[in-house]
Design a protein around this motif. Structure first.
Motif, PDB file in Angstrom:
ATOM      1  N   ARG A   1       1.237  -1.012  -0.126  1.00 29.28           N
ATOM      2  CA  ARG A   1      -0.139  -0.495  -0.113  1.00 29.28           C
ATOM      3  C   ARG A   1       1.000   0.931   0.067  1.00 29.28           C
ATOM      4  NH1 ARG A   1      -3.174  -3.253   3.788  1.00 29.28           N
ATOM      5  NH2 ARG A   1      -4.659  -4.665   2.475  1.00 29.28           N
ATOM      6  N   PHE A   2       2.132   1.490   0.118  1.00 31.18           N
ATOM      7  CA  PHE A   2       3.248   2.361   0.139  1.00 31.18           C
ATOM      8  C   PHE A   2       4.494   2.014  -1.022  1.00 31.18           C
ATOM      9  CE2 PHE A   2       0.790   2.493   4.202  1.00 31.18           C
ATOM     10  CZ  PHE A   2       0.438   3.655   4.590  1.00 31.18           C
TER      11      PHE A   2
ATOM     12  N   VAL B   1       1.327  10.971   6.481  1.00 32.45           N
ATOM     13  CA  VAL B   1       0.926  11.169   5.038  1.00 32.45           C
ATOM     14  C   VAL B   1       0.305  12.625   5.109  1.00 32.45           C
ATOM     15  CG1 VAL B   1      -0.992  10.885   3.373  1.00 32.45           C
ATOM     16  CG2 VAL B   1      -0.429   9.577   4.161  1.00 32.45           C
TER      17      VAL B   1
ATOM     18  N   ARG C   1      -4.446   5.391   2.408  1.00 29.83           N
ATOM     19  CA  ARG C   1      -4.221   4.771   2.371  1.00 29.83           C
ATOM     20  C   ARG C   1      -3.359   3.433   2.410  1.00 29.83           C
ATOM     21  NH1 ARG C   1       0.407   7.518   0.255  1.00 29.83           N
ATOM     22  NH2 ARG C   1       1.299   5.168  -0.684  1.00 29.83           N
TER      23      ARG C   1
ATOM     24  N   VAL D   1      -3.913   2.316  -4.772  1.00 30.94           N
ATOM     25  CA  VAL D   1      -2.813   2.252  -4.593  1.00 30.94           C
ATOM     26  C   VAL D   1      -2.165   3.433  -4.177  1.00 30.94           C
ATOM     27  CG1 VAL D   1      -0.952   1.791  -3.371  1.00 30.94           C
ATOM     28  CG2 VAL D   1      -3.016   0.145  -3.505  1.00 30.94           C
TER      29      VAL D   1
ATOM     30  N   LEU E   1      -3.355   6.612  -5.264  1.00 31.26           N
ATOM     31  CA  LEU E   1      -3.412   8.055  -3.503  1.00 31.26           C
ATOM     32  C   LEU E   1      -2.125   8.300  -3.244  1.00 31.26           C
ATOM     33  CD1 LEU E   1      -5.886   5.133  -1.719  1.00 31.26           C
ATOM     34  CD2 LEU E   1      -6.085   7.213  -1.943  1.00 31.26           C
ATOM     35  N   ALA E   2      -1.075   7.042  -3.437  1.00 25.79           N
ATOM     36  CA  ALA E   2       0.348   7.484  -3.587  1.00 25.79           C
ATOM     37  C   ALA E   2       0.801   9.110  -3.696  1.00 25.79           C
ATOM     38  CB  ALA E   2       1.359   5.849  -4.032  1.00 25.79           C
TER      39      ALA E   2
ATOM     40  N   HIS F   1      -1.287  11.580  -2.196  1.00 29.68           N
ATOM     41  CA  HIS F   1      -0.835  11.781  -0.556  1.00 29.68           C
ATOM     42  C   HIS F   1       0.754  11.014  -0.207  1.00 29.68           C
ATOM     43  CE1 HIS F   1      -4.566  13.427  -0.349  1.00 29.68           C
ATOM     44  NE2 HIS F   1      -5.227  12.315  -0.943  1.00 29.68           N
TER      45      HIS F   1
END
Length: 111
Positions: free
Chosen positions: A35-36, A59, A74, A83, A86-87, A90
């Motif tokens: 997710r990151f 974030v 996130r 994912v 959103l990355a 944020h």
């Protein structure tokens, strides 16, 4: 006195091999590295093989203010396209929780 950052406490595990996996684990034991992706890229570029880091995931919103709601989005996103979106919107970064056991991964450049 510890400052409340408004993030998620996490452990980051780097592989002993230079091309090995990078794992990001919550306090509850969930693996959330998928997710990151920007943290995976930053870890690969900035960390040597082997260390375990203890820190807080953070974030920022568009105004540059820490945003716990965006972090929750996130952390719960699972579809690859979501994912990535959103990355980009944020980006996440880390803040060390303890100076003797952790390091900071710099915020990556915006895509």
């Amino acid at each position: 006195m510890d400052l409340r950052w408004g993030g998620y406490r996490a452990l980051a595990f780097t592989s002993l091999r230079s091309e090995g996996p990078f794992l990001l684990q919550t306090r509850g034991g969930s693996l959330i590295q998928d997710r990151f992706p920007e943290l995976i890229a930053a870890a690969g570029a900035q960390l040597p093989p082997g260390p375990v880091l203890d820190g807080e995931l953070l974030v920022l919103n568009g105004a540059g203010v820490m945003d716990f709601g965006a972090l929750q989005q996130r952390a719960t996103a699972s579809a690859p396209r979501t994912v990535r979106t959103l990355a980009q919107a944020h980006p996440a970064f880390t803040h060390r929780s303890h100076p003797k056991t952790a390091a900071r991964l710099a915020m990556p450049p915006r895509y």
